[in-house]
Design a protein around this motif. Structure first.
Motif, PDB file in Angstrom:
ATOM      1  N   LYS A 135       0.854  -1.180   0.000  1.00 48.39           N
ATOM      2  CA  LYS A 135       0.000   0.000   0.000  1.00 48.39           C
ATOM      3  C   LYS A 135       0.893   1.234   0.000  1.00 48.39           C
ATOM      4  O   LYS A 135       1.890   1.290   0.720  1.00 48.39           O
ATOM      5  CB  LYS A 135      -0.905   0.033   1.236  1.00 48.39           C
ATOM      6  N   ASP A 136       0.511   2.212  -0.813  1.00 54.65           N
ATOM      7  CA  ASP A 136       1.250   3.471  -0.830  1.00 54.65           C
ATOM      8  C   ASP A 136       0.850   4.376   0.326  1.00 54.65           C
ATOM      9  O   ASP A 136       1.615   5.247   0.740  1.00 54.65           O
ATOM     10  CB  ASP A 136       1.029   4.200  -2.161  1.00 54.65           C
ATOM     11  N   VAL A 137      -0.366   4.166   0.832  1.00 55.76           N
ATOM     12  CA  VAL A 137      -0.887   4.977   1.928  1.00 55.76           C
ATOM     13  C   VAL A 137      -0.887   4.129   3.197  1.00 55.76           C
ATOM     14  O   VAL A 137      -1.221   2.938   3.173  1.00 55.76           O
ATOM     15  CB  VAL A 137      -2.317   5.462   1.620  1.00 55.76           C
ATOM     16  N   ALA A 138      -0.511   4.715   4.309  1.00 58.31           N
ATOM     17  CA  ALA A 138      -0.448   3.985   5.572  1.00 58.31           C
ATOM     18  C   ALA A 138      -1.808   3.378   5.918  1.00 58.31           C
ATOM     19  O   ALA A 138      -2.848   4.036   5.778  1.00 58.31           O
ATOM     20  CB  ALA A 138       0.000   4.923   6.690  1.00 58.31           C
ATOM     21  N   PRO A 139      -1.838   2.118   6.360  1.00 54.92           N
ATOM     22  CA  PRO A 139      -3.109   1.461   6.681  1.00 54.92           C
ATOM     23  C   PRO A 139      -3.776   2.001   7.938  1.00 54.92           C
ATOM     24  O   PRO A 139      -4.967   1.802   8.138  1.00 54.92           O
ATOM     25  CB  PRO A 139      -2.698  -0.009   6.875  1.00 54.92           C
ATOM     26  N   PHE A 140      -3.016   2.678   8.788  1.00 61.81           N
ATOM     27  CA  PHE A 140      -3.555   3.289   9.998  1.00 61.81           C
ATOM     28  C   PHE A 140      -2.950   4.674  10.171  1.00 61.81           C
ATOM     29  O   PHE A 140      -1.918   4.986   9.577  1.00 61.81           O
ATOM     30  CB  PHE A 140      -3.236   2.450  11.239  1.00 61.81           C
ATOM     31  N   ALA A 141      -3.586   5.483  11.013  1.00 61.44           N
ATOM     32  CA  ALA A 141      -3.066   6.805  11.367  1.00 61.44           C
ATOM     33  C   ALA A 141      -2.802   6.846  12.869  1.00 61.44           C
ATOM     34  O   ALA A 141      -3.429   6.102  13.646  1.00 61.44           O
ATOM     35  CB  ALA A 141      -4.065   7.891  10.976  1.00 61.44           C
ATOM     36  N   SER A 142      -1.898   7.697  13.277  1.00 58.06           N
ATOM     37  CA  SER A 142      -1.641   7.871  14.706  1.00 58.06           C
ATOM     38  C   SER A 142      -2.923   8.265  15.420  1.00 58.06           C
ATOM     39  O   SER A 142      -3.641   9.151  14.986  1.00 58.06           O
ATOM     40  CB  SER A 142      -0.572   8.946  14.922  1.00 58.06           C
ATOM     41  N   GLY A 143      -3.222   7.565  16.493  1.00 56.33           N
ATOM     42  CA  GLY A 143      -4.445   7.825  17.238  1.00 56.33           C
ATOM     43  C   GLY A 143      -5.543   6.825  16.975  1.00 56.33           C
ATOM     44  O   GLY A 143      -6.480   6.711  17.768  1.00 56.33           O
ATOM     45  N   ASP A 144      -5.470   6.091  15.857  1.00 53.84           N
ATOM     46  CA  ASP A 144      -6.447   5.027  15.606  1.00 53.84           C
ATOM     47  C   ASP A 144      -6.319   3.945  16.681  1.00 53.84           C
ATOM     48  O   ASP A 144      -5.255   3.756  17.270  1.00 53.84           O
ATOM     49  CB  ASP A 144      -6.203   4.378  14.236  1.00 53.84           C
ATOM     50  N   THR A 145      -7.392   3.252  16.931  1.00 53.50           N
ATOM     51  CA  THR A 145      -7.394   2.134  17.868  1.00 53.50           C
ATOM     52  C   THR A 145      -7.795   0.864  17.131  1.00 53.50           C
ATOM     53  O   THR A 145      -8.770   0.862  16.388  1.00 53.50           O
ATOM     54  CB  THR A 145      -8.374   2.379  19.030  1.00 53.50           C
ATOM     55  N   PHE A 146      -7.017  -0.187  17.308  1.00 49.71           N
ATOM     56  CA  PHE A 146      -7.355  -1.463  16.664  1.00 49.71           C
ATOM     57  C   PHE A 146      -7.435  -2.573  17.714  1.00 49.71           C
ATOM     58  O   PHE A 146      -6.897  -2.451  18.816  1.00 49.71           O
ATOM     59  CB  PHE A 146      -6.348  -1.832  15.565  1.00 49.71           C
ATOM     60  N   ASN A 147      -8.138  -3.639  17.353  1.00 54.80           N
ATOM     61  CA  ASN A 147      -8.336  -4.767  18.253  1.00 54.80           C
ATOM     62  C   ASN A 147      -7.673  -6.018  17.689  1.00 54.80           C
ATOM     63  O   ASN A 147      -7.922  -6.389  16.543  1.00 54.80           O
ATOM     64  CB  ASN A 147      -9.830  -5.041  18.452  1.00 54.80           C
ATOM     65  N   LEU A 148      -6.839  -6.640  18.486  1.00 56.29           N
ATOM     66  CA  LEU A 148      -6.300  -7.954  18.149  1.00 56.29           C
ATOM     67  C   LEU A 148      -7.226  -8.991  18.766  1.00 56.29           C
ATOM     68  O   LEU A 148      -7.348  -9.084  19.989  1.00 56.29           O
ATOM     69  CB  LEU A 148      -4.878  -8.111  18.682  1.00 56.29           C
ATOM     70  N   GLN A 149      -7.893  -9.750  17.903  1.00 58.15           N
ATOM     71  CA  GLN A 149      -8.854 -10.745  18.344  1.00 58.15           C
ATOM     72  C   GLN A 149      -8.261 -12.143  18.199  1.00 58.15           C
ATOM     73  O   GLN A 149      -7.170 -12.320  17.663  1.00 58.15           O
ATOM     74  CB  GLN A 149     -10.135 -10.619  17.515  1.00 58.15           C
ATOM     75  N   LYS A 150      -8.986 -13.143  18.656  1.00 53.96           N
ATOM     76  CA  LYS A 150      -8.494 -14.520  18.540  1.00 53.96           C
ATOM     77  C   LYS A 150      -8.245 -14.896  17.097  1.00 53.96           C
ATOM     78  O   LYS A 150      -7.267 -15.567  16.765  1.00 53.96           O
ATOM     79  CB  LYS A 150      -9.491 -15.493  19.180  1.00 53.96           C
ATOM     80  N   ARG A 151      -9.134 -14.463  16.191  1.00 56.02           N
ATOM     81  CA  ARG A 151      -8.958 -14.816  14.777  1.00 56.02           C
ATOM     82  C   ARG A 151      -7.894 -13.968  14.089  1.00 56.02           C
ATOM     83  O   ARG A 151      -7.614 -14.157  12.907  1.00 56.02           O
ATOM     84  CB  ARG A 151     -10.284 -14.689  14.033  1.00 56.02           C
ATOM     85  N   SER A 152      -7.282 -13.034  14.829  1.00 57.53           N
ATOM     86  CA  SER A 152      -6.154 -12.289  14.271  1.00 57.53           C
ATOM     87  C   SER A 152      -4.895 -13.157  14.231  1.00 57.53           C
ATOM     88  O   SER A 152      -4.014 -12.939  13.400  1.00 57.53           O
ATOM     89  CB  SER A 152      -5.864 -11.037  15.105  1.00 57.53           C
ATOM     90  N   TYR A 153      -4.795 -14.097  15.173  1.00 55.47           N
ATOM     91  CA  TYR A 153      -3.623 -14.985  15.266  1.00 55.47           C
ATOM     92  C   TYR A 153      -2.328 -14.170  15.253  1.00 55.47           C
ATOM     93  O   TYR A 153      -1.408 -14.454  14.482  1.00 55.47           O
ATOM     94  CB  TYR A 153      -3.639 -16.020  14.148  1.00 55.47           C
ATOM     95  N   ALA A 154      -2.280 -13.151  16.129  1.00 56.11           N
ATOM     96  CA  ALA A 154      -1.112 -12.276  16.218  1.00 56.11           C
ATOM     97  C   ALA A 154      -0.066 -12.943  17.104  1.00 56.11           C
ATOM     98  O   ALA A 154      -0.114 -12.861  18.330  1.00 56.11           O
ATOM     99  CB  ALA A 154      -1.506 -10.919  16.779  1.00 56.11           C
ATOM    100  N   SER A 155       0.876 -13.614  16.453  1.00 53.68           N
ATOM    101  CA  SER A 155       1.842 -14.446  17.154  1.00 53.68           C
ATOM    102  C   SER A 155       3.070 -13.649  17.592  1.00 53.68           C
ATOM    103  O   SER A 155       3.646 -12.887  16.807  1.00 53.68           O
ATOM    104  CB  SER A 155       2.281 -15.600  16.246  1.00 53.68           C
ATOM    105  N   ALA A 156       3.491 -13.833  18.837  1.00 53.94           N
ATOM    106  CA  ALA A 156       4.647 -13.126  19.383  1.00 53.94           C
ATOM    107  C   ALA A 156       5.941 -13.638  18.771  1.00 53.94           C
ATOM    108  O   ALA A 156       6.164 -14.850  18.680  1.00 53.94           O
ATOM    109  CB  ALA A 156       4.690 -13.283  20.897  1.00 53.94           C
ATOM    110  N   LEU A 157       6.803 -12.696  18.352  1.00 54.21           N
ATOM    111  CA  LEU A 157       8.122 -13.027  17.822  1.00 54.21           C
ATOM    112  C   LEU A 157       9.245 -12.498  18.706  1.00 54.21           C
ATOM    113  O   LEU A 157      10.372 -13.014  18.647  1.00 54.21           O
ATOM    114  CB  LEU A 157       8.295 -12.443  16.410  1.00 54.21           C
ATOM    115  N   HIS A 158       8.959 -11.468  19.488  1.00 53.98           N
ATOM    116  CA  HIS A 158      10.011 -10.857  20.309  1.00 53.98           C
ATOM    117  C   HIS A 158       9.358 -10.065  21.429  1.00 53.98           C
ATOM    118  O   HIS A 158       8.345  -9.394  21.221  1.00 53.98           O
ATOM    119  CB  HIS A 158      10.873  -9.920  19.452  1.00 53.98           C
ATOM    120  N   VAL A 159       9.945 -10.168  22.612  1.00 51.64           N
ATOM    121  CA  VAL A 159       9.514  -9.366  23.760  1.00 51.64           C
ATOM    122  C   VAL A 159      10.709  -8.562  24.241  1.00 51.64           C
ATOM    123  O   VAL A 159      11.781  -9.126  24.507  1.00 51.64           O
ATOM    124  CB  VAL A 159       8.972 -10.246  24.900  1.00 51.64           C
ATOM    125  N   GLN A 160      10.533  -7.254  24.325  1.00 51.36           N
ATOM    126  CA  GLN A 160      11.621  -6.359  24.717  1.00 51.36           C
ATOM    127  C   GLN A 160      11.257  -5.632  26.003  1.00 51.36           C
ATOM    128  O   GLN A 160      10.189  -5.018  26.099  1.00 51.36           O
ATOM    129  CB  GLN A 160      11.884  -5.324  23.621  1.00 51.36           C
TER     130      GLN A 160
END
Length: 214
Positions: free
Chosen positions: A123-148
């Motif tokens: 995408k040439d345009v950012a998919p989100f803007a600063s201040g937007d709020t998004f939800n990671l749900q179970k069907r997002s399957y957002a898997s952890a790769l690194h914890v800092q």
């Protein structure tokens, strides 16, 4: 040793040179591996007791499991509502070299940041803007790769949606992601800079980050 630990930068380069890397599997919501799901408070409680060495071992395991398509270990999935702090395109100097990355902060617990990696998103345009709020749900399957661990006992979790499809702007648009063919394992983790604990934003539009049905 090289095949058993592909997360090590030298090992990864050797496997890539001889074309022995395991292709990353393009999961769907129906084939994504089962795993444990944690909200912000649970993820902070899980990793807060870790010292530097223990966290390094766990992060190696996260990356190894991802590169091996979770053959032997279950993923750790992150859930919750997050407010966007910054968005930028990925570059050749990043771990993931194509797509976009979002840095966001938990709406529930300000001590937890997330890096949402969107590999292959063209995408040439950012998919989100600063201040937007998004939800990671179970069907997002957002898997952890690194914890800092960051200053003031805060943590940042880098996640990638294993189903490689996400819905943005309250379901108005399907974001098509693709597993990377190659990673830059010599790059720095986490991928984005820490904006600090005092970074504040006004409330804006809420969006869902959830895997779309094919």
């Amino acid at each position: 040793m090289i095949f058993s630990h592909p997360e090590k930068p030298f090992h990864y380069k050797m496997l890539a040179k001889f074309k022995k890397l395991t292709p990353l599997r393009p999961y769907t919501i129906y084939t994504a591996p089962a795993g444990k799901s944690f909200g912000p408070r649970d993820i902070l409680a899980e990793f807060y007791p870790y010292n530097r060495e223990q966290l390094g071992v766990r992060n190696d395991l996260f990356k190894r499991s991802y590169l091996k398509n979770y053959q032997h270990e279950q993923p750790v999935y992150l859930l919750g509502s997050f407010r966007v702090l910054s968005v930028r395109q990925l570059a050749a100097s990043d771990v993931f070299t194509r797509g976009w990355i979002v840095r966001a902060r938990s709406s529930e617990l300000e001590d937890v940041d997330v890096e949402l990696v969107m590999p292959g998103l063209s995408k040439d345009v950012a998919p989100f803007a600063s201040g937007d709020t998004f939800n990671l749900q179970k069907r997002s399957y957002a898997s952890a790769l690194h914890v800092q661990r960051m200053d003031e006992d805060r943590i940042c979790i880098t996640v990638v949606p294993l189903a490689y499809q996400a819905v943005a702007k309250a379901g108005e648009e399907v974001l098509t992601l693709t597993p990377p063919e190659m990673l830059n394992m010599e790059a720095y983790w986490p991928i984005t800079r820490d904006p600090g604990s005092e970074f504040a934003l006004e409330n804006k539009e809420t969006v869902d980050v959830a895997v779309a049905k094919p």
